[in-house]
Structures are given as C-alpha cells and as structure tokens.
Design a protein around this motif. Structure first.
Motif, PDB file in Angstrom:
ATOM      1  N   MET A   1       0.846  -1.182   0.000  1.00  0.00           N
ATOM      2  CA  MET A   1       0.000   0.000   0.000  1.00  0.00           C
ATOM      3  C   MET A   1       0.883   1.234   0.000  1.00  0.00           C
ATOM      4  O   MET A   1       1.908   1.280   0.696  1.00  0.00           O
ATOM      5  CB  MET A   1      -0.924   0.005   1.216  1.00  0.00           C
ATOM      6  N   LEU A   2       0.496   2.212  -0.793  1.00  0.00           N
ATOM      7  CA  LEU A   2       1.212   3.481  -0.844  1.00  0.00           C
ATOM      8  C   LEU A   2       0.248   4.608  -0.492  1.00  0.00           C
ATOM      9  O   LEU A   2      -0.767   4.805  -1.160  1.00  0.00           O
ATOM     10  CB  LEU A   2       1.813   3.718  -2.231  1.00  0.00           C
ATOM     11  N   ILE A   3       0.567   5.347   0.567  1.00  0.00           N
ATOM     12  CA  ILE A   3      -0.227   6.493   1.000  1.00  0.00           C
ATOM     13  C   ILE A   3       0.549   7.763   0.647  1.00  0.00           C
ATOM     14  O   ILE A   3       1.628   7.999   1.200  1.00  0.00           O
ATOM     15  CB  ILE A   3      -0.491   6.468   2.518  1.00  0.00           C
ATOM     16  N   PRO A   4       0.023   8.587  -0.260  1.00  0.00           N
ATOM     17  CA  PRO A   4       0.722   9.826  -0.619  1.00  0.00           C
ATOM     18  C   PRO A   4       0.639  10.863   0.497  1.00  0.00           C
ATOM     19  O   PRO A   4      -0.148  10.717   1.444  1.00  0.00           O
ATOM     20  CB  PRO A   4      -0.034  10.306  -1.858  1.00  0.00           C
ATOM     21  N   PRO A   5       1.410  11.919   0.405  1.00  0.00           N
ATOM     22  CA  PRO A   5       1.329  12.998   1.396  1.00  0.00           C
ATOM     23  C   PRO A   5      -0.078  13.599   1.476  1.00  0.00           C
ATOM     24  O   PRO A   5      -0.784  13.682   0.466  1.00  0.00           O
ATOM     25  CB  PRO A   5       2.326  14.031   0.875  1.00  0.00           C
ATOM     26  N   HIS A   6      -0.458  13.976   2.703  1.00  0.00           N
ATOM     27  CA  HIS A   6      -1.697  14.718   2.968  1.00  0.00           C
ATOM     28  C   HIS A   6      -2.964  13.889   2.731  1.00  0.00           C
ATOM     29  O   HIS A   6      -4.046  14.465   2.584  1.00  0.00           O
ATOM     30  CB  HIS A   6      -1.748  16.014   2.137  1.00  0.00           C
ATOM     31  N   ILE A   7      -2.847  12.569   2.693  1.00  0.00           N
ATOM     32  CA  ILE A   7      -4.013  11.680   2.582  1.00  0.00           C
ATOM     33  C   ILE A   7      -4.301  11.078   3.957  1.00  0.00           C
ATOM     34  O   ILE A   7      -3.434  10.454   4.569  1.00  0.00           O
ATOM     35  CB  ILE A   7      -3.760  10.558   1.541  1.00  0.00           C
ATOM     36  N   SER A   8      -5.525  11.231   4.422  1.00  0.00           N
ATOM     37  CA  SER A   8      -5.904  10.741   5.743  1.00  0.00           C
ATOM     38  C   SER A   8      -5.991   9.212   5.751  1.00  0.00           C
ATOM     39  O   SER A   8      -6.553   8.608   4.835  1.00  0.00           O
ATOM     40  CB  SER A   8      -7.259  11.337   6.145  1.00  0.00           C
ATOM     41  N   HIS A   9      -5.460   8.597   6.799  1.00  0.00           N
ATOM     42  CA  HIS A   9      -5.468   7.135   6.876  1.00  0.00           C
ATOM     43  C   HIS A   9      -5.197   6.684   8.312  1.00  0.00           C
ATOM     44  O   HIS A   9      -4.670   7.439   9.129  1.00  0.00           O
ATOM     45  CB  HIS A   9      -4.417   6.529   5.944  1.00  0.00           C
ATOM     46  N   ARG A  10      -5.538   5.433   8.586  1.00  0.00           N
ATOM     47  CA  ARG A  10      -5.184   4.792   9.851  1.00  0.00           C
ATOM     48  C   ARG A  10      -5.418   3.289   9.739  1.00  0.00           C
ATOM     49  O   ARG A  10      -6.270   2.839   8.958  1.00  0.00           O
ATOM     50  CB  ARG A  10      -5.993   5.359  11.014  1.00  0.00           C
ATOM     51  N   PRO A  11      -4.674   2.484  10.502  1.00  0.00           N
ATOM     52  CA  PRO A  11      -4.916   1.038  10.527  1.00  0.00           C
ATOM     53  C   PRO A  11      -6.066   0.718  11.478  1.00  0.00           C
ATOM     54  O   PRO A  11      -6.253   1.369  12.503  1.00  0.00           O
ATOM     55  CB  PRO A  11      -3.596   0.473  11.051  1.00  0.00           C
ATOM     56  N   ILE A  12      -6.826  -0.309  11.128  1.00  0.00           N
ATOM     57  CA  ILE A  12      -7.888  -0.810  12.002  1.00  0.00           C
ATOM     58  C   ILE A  12      -7.592  -2.277  12.288  1.00  0.00           C
ATOM     59  O   ILE A  12      -7.563  -3.104  11.369  1.00  0.00           O
ATOM     60  CB  ILE A  12      -9.272  -0.648  11.359  1.00  0.00           C
ATOM     61  N   ILE A  13      -7.363  -2.596  13.563  1.00  0.00           N
ATOM     62  CA  ILE A  13      -7.030  -3.958  13.975  1.00  0.00           C
ATOM     63  C   ILE A  13      -8.337  -4.678  14.297  1.00  0.00           C
ATOM     64  O   ILE A  13      -9.040  -4.313  15.237  1.00  0.00           O
ATOM     65  CB  ILE A  13      -6.114  -3.964  15.205  1.00  0.00           C
ATOM     66  N   HIS A  14      -8.669  -5.699  13.519  1.00  0.00           N
ATOM     67  CA  HIS A  14      -9.919  -6.433  13.748  1.00  0.00           C
ATOM     68  C   HIS A  14      -9.767  -7.484  14.847  1.00  0.00           C
ATOM     69  O   HIS A  14     -10.713  -7.786  15.566  1.00  0.00           O
ATOM     70  CB  HIS A  14     -10.379  -7.109  12.451  1.00  0.00           C
ATOM     71  N   SER A  15      -8.586  -8.062  14.946  1.00  0.00           N
ATOM     72  CA  SER A  15      -8.346  -9.114  15.933  1.00  0.00           C
ATOM     73  C   SER A  15      -6.864  -9.123  16.265  1.00  0.00           C
ATOM     74  O   SER A  15      -6.026  -8.836  15.399  1.00  0.00           O
ATOM     75  CB  SER A  15      -8.765 -10.474  15.392  1.00  0.00           C
ATOM     76  N   GLN A  16      -6.545  -9.466  17.508  1.00  0.00           N
ATOM     77  CA  GLN A  16      -5.144  -9.546  17.926  1.00  0.00           C
ATOM     78  C   GLN A  16      -4.709 -10.993  18.162  1.00  0.00           C
ATOM     79  O   GLN A  16      -3.730 -11.253  18.847  1.00  0.00           O
ATOM     80  CB  GLN A  16      -4.938  -8.699  19.183  1.00  0.00           C
ATOM     81  N   GLN A  17      -5.453 -11.913  17.550  1.00  0.00           N
ATOM     82  CA  GLN A  17      -5.105 -13.336  17.684  1.00  0.00           C
ATOM     83  C   GLN A  17      -3.813 -13.663  16.935  1.00  0.00           C
ATOM     84  O   GLN A  17      -3.111 -14.611  17.280  1.00  0.00           O
ATOM     85  CB  GLN A  17      -6.251 -14.211  17.185  1.00  0.00           C
TER      86      GLN A  17
END
Length: 292
Positions: A68-84
């Motif tokens: 995945m490539l996120i360019p500058p000034h693009i809003s994003h965040r990881p979402i962890i569904h499970s920590q198994q």
C-alpha cells in the motif's frame, strides 16, 4: 535474523531523517492509531495480521503480500480487527524532496507515485515470489541502516534507490502485462538472433532494421532484462566463442575474424579485460596441457 531488525512501534508521524526511513514492526497488542496525514510518502508491505487500512473514507482489507502506498496529505489509519495473530509489516517513509531528486535521475522512479496520485488507487496485490523480493530488499536496507560499516550512508542510498525502482517496475508490469510480455519476447528474440549471427554485423542500426523497432528501444529492453548493454552482451558472446575456438586449436587470427571482431587490437583488449590473460597466453596454456 528478522527479529533482530524489529523496531518497537511508535505513534510518531514525522520523519527524523531528511530523506527516508524504514521499519519492521511485529505487534501483538497495538493500541488504537488515530486518523492522520503526513508530508511524505508512506509504503506498507504487509506480512501478517487481521487488519484493514482506512484511507479517506474507504476501508482496505490487507493480507500477506499486499503493498500500500499512501501519498502525502491523505488521511489514513490502521484498524485492527483481531489480535489473535501478530500484526507484521514493513513501513517505508520517503520524503517528497527525495522523490523529486530521484525523478531528476529518471522519471522511472516516479511512475508508482504518479499513478497513485492520478488514479487514487492505493492498494496493490503481489504473489509470494514477488513479495519475497520486496521483503529481501527492505531487510537489506534496514540491516545497512543499523550497521556501523564504512560507507553505510552511501550503501543505504543505493538500497533505497533499488527498492523504489523495484516497486515501480513491479507495479508497472502489473498495469502493462501485454507490454511486459512483448518486451520479454523482443529480448528473447534479440538473444536468439545475436546467437545465430555473431559472425555478422550486429550494430544497433542492423538490429533495429531487423526487428522494426528503434535502436533506443532495443537498448532499453536489453538493459532492463539483463542489466548490461547489448554491446557488452555481444562482446562477451563473441569472446566466449573465440576462447573456445583457440582452446580447440584454431589460430588466434582465424578465431577473432570468424566471430565478428574487426581488428586484432580491439579483440586483444577485450579478451584481456574479460579473462585477465592475452589470447596468446590462453593458447600457450592449452599447448602446455597437450604437451603434458
């Protein structure tokens, strides 16, 4: 070895380095990361985890081998569904300024960045073999940055350039499969033609007229596939045949004239550069073997 190169996760969203940074993370209890932007390009190379990445308002599930490539000034965040399972990934940051520097060297370095900015496509899937190559280059870069060896920064720069160009080539080939196959076919046909005509004129002009493509395109395709120029390839092929002929008791004069060398002086220089000995020394070594 990969465990030794692991970095403890930080929520820092700014670069400490001017040009690039890369990290290997392996988290089992990652805290929530808020939506954020930054002023550099951010690559994710995903290995493992029940994770999705929210980019603007779109949720992208990710699995092993995804890039995945996120360019500058693009809003994003990881979402962890499970920590198994562990959340394992490489994170590679590269500044806009350094990208501009690479683009001055060659526009090929910027294909992927420009593609993402134009098409708003942020996620790319790769197979296990392709991703293994990406991982290898990422690990090599981390290893170099963590070392204390002489030339560390110069070598790290070479590693970054290699990684960036590799990613560009990987995605370019995905998006141009027909062109990639055509160029491979051209390269293979060129090799076959050269093999059959080593005793003839093999100038770029000749090859261009035989294959109905520009000589500049031929040069590009050949360098892309083999990493050396077409002239170097032809010279090595001819030298190999000359050496075999000399070892087979053909005279030196007959050998170089039979395999496309126009004069002895150019043949002599090329032979000595390739094998470290002169054609005569090569011939004498063979005579000594026979005498024994």
């Amino acid at each position: 070895m990969i465990r030794k190169l692991q970095t403890q996760f930080s929520t820092r969203q700014y670069m400490l380095s001017k040009d690039f940074e890369i990290y290997y993370y392996n988290d089992t209890s990652l805290t929530k990361v808020d939506c954020h932007t930054h002023d550099y390009y951010e690559f994710y190379f995903f290995i493992e985890g029940d994770v999705s990445i929210l980019v603007n308002d779109t949720l992208y599930p990710v699995t092993f081998g995804d890039i995945m490539l996120i360019p500058p000034h693009i809003s994003h965040r990881p979402i962890i569904h499970s920590q198994q399972s562990s959340y394992r990934r490489f994170v590679f940051w590269i500044s806009e300024e350094y990208c501009n520097h690479l683009m001055e060297l060659s526009p090929d370095y910027a294909y992927l960045m420009q593609y993402v900015l134009t098409n708003k496509e942020y996620l790319f899937h790769t197979d296990r073999i392709a991703f293994s190559s990406v991982q290898s280059k990422a690990l090599r870069l981390i290893e170099e940055l963590q070392s204390d060896r002489f030339g560390k920064h110069a070598q790290a720069t070479l590693c970054v350039n290699d990684l960036v160009l590799h990613l560009n080539r990987l995605i370019y080939d995905q998006k141009h499969p027909k062109k990639a196959r055509e160029e491979l076919a051209l390269y293979q046909n060129l090799c076959a033609f050269i093999e059959d005509h080593l005793d003839e004129d093999l100038s770029l002009d000749r090859l261009a007229s035989e294959f109905y493509v520009s000589k500049y395109h031929i040069s590009h395709v050949f360098k892309e596939n083999l990493g050396i120029s077409i002239h170097q390839y032809i010279t090595r092929k001819r030298l190999s045949l000359c050496r075999e002929a000399i070892l087979g008791n053909m005279s030196i004069t007959e050998a170089y004239q039979s395999f496309g060398f126009g004069d002895y002086s150019s043949f002599f220089r090329a032979f000595k550069k390739e094998y470290g000995i002169s054609p005569k020394e090569c011939q004498d070594m063979q005579l000594i073997r026979y005498e024994k």
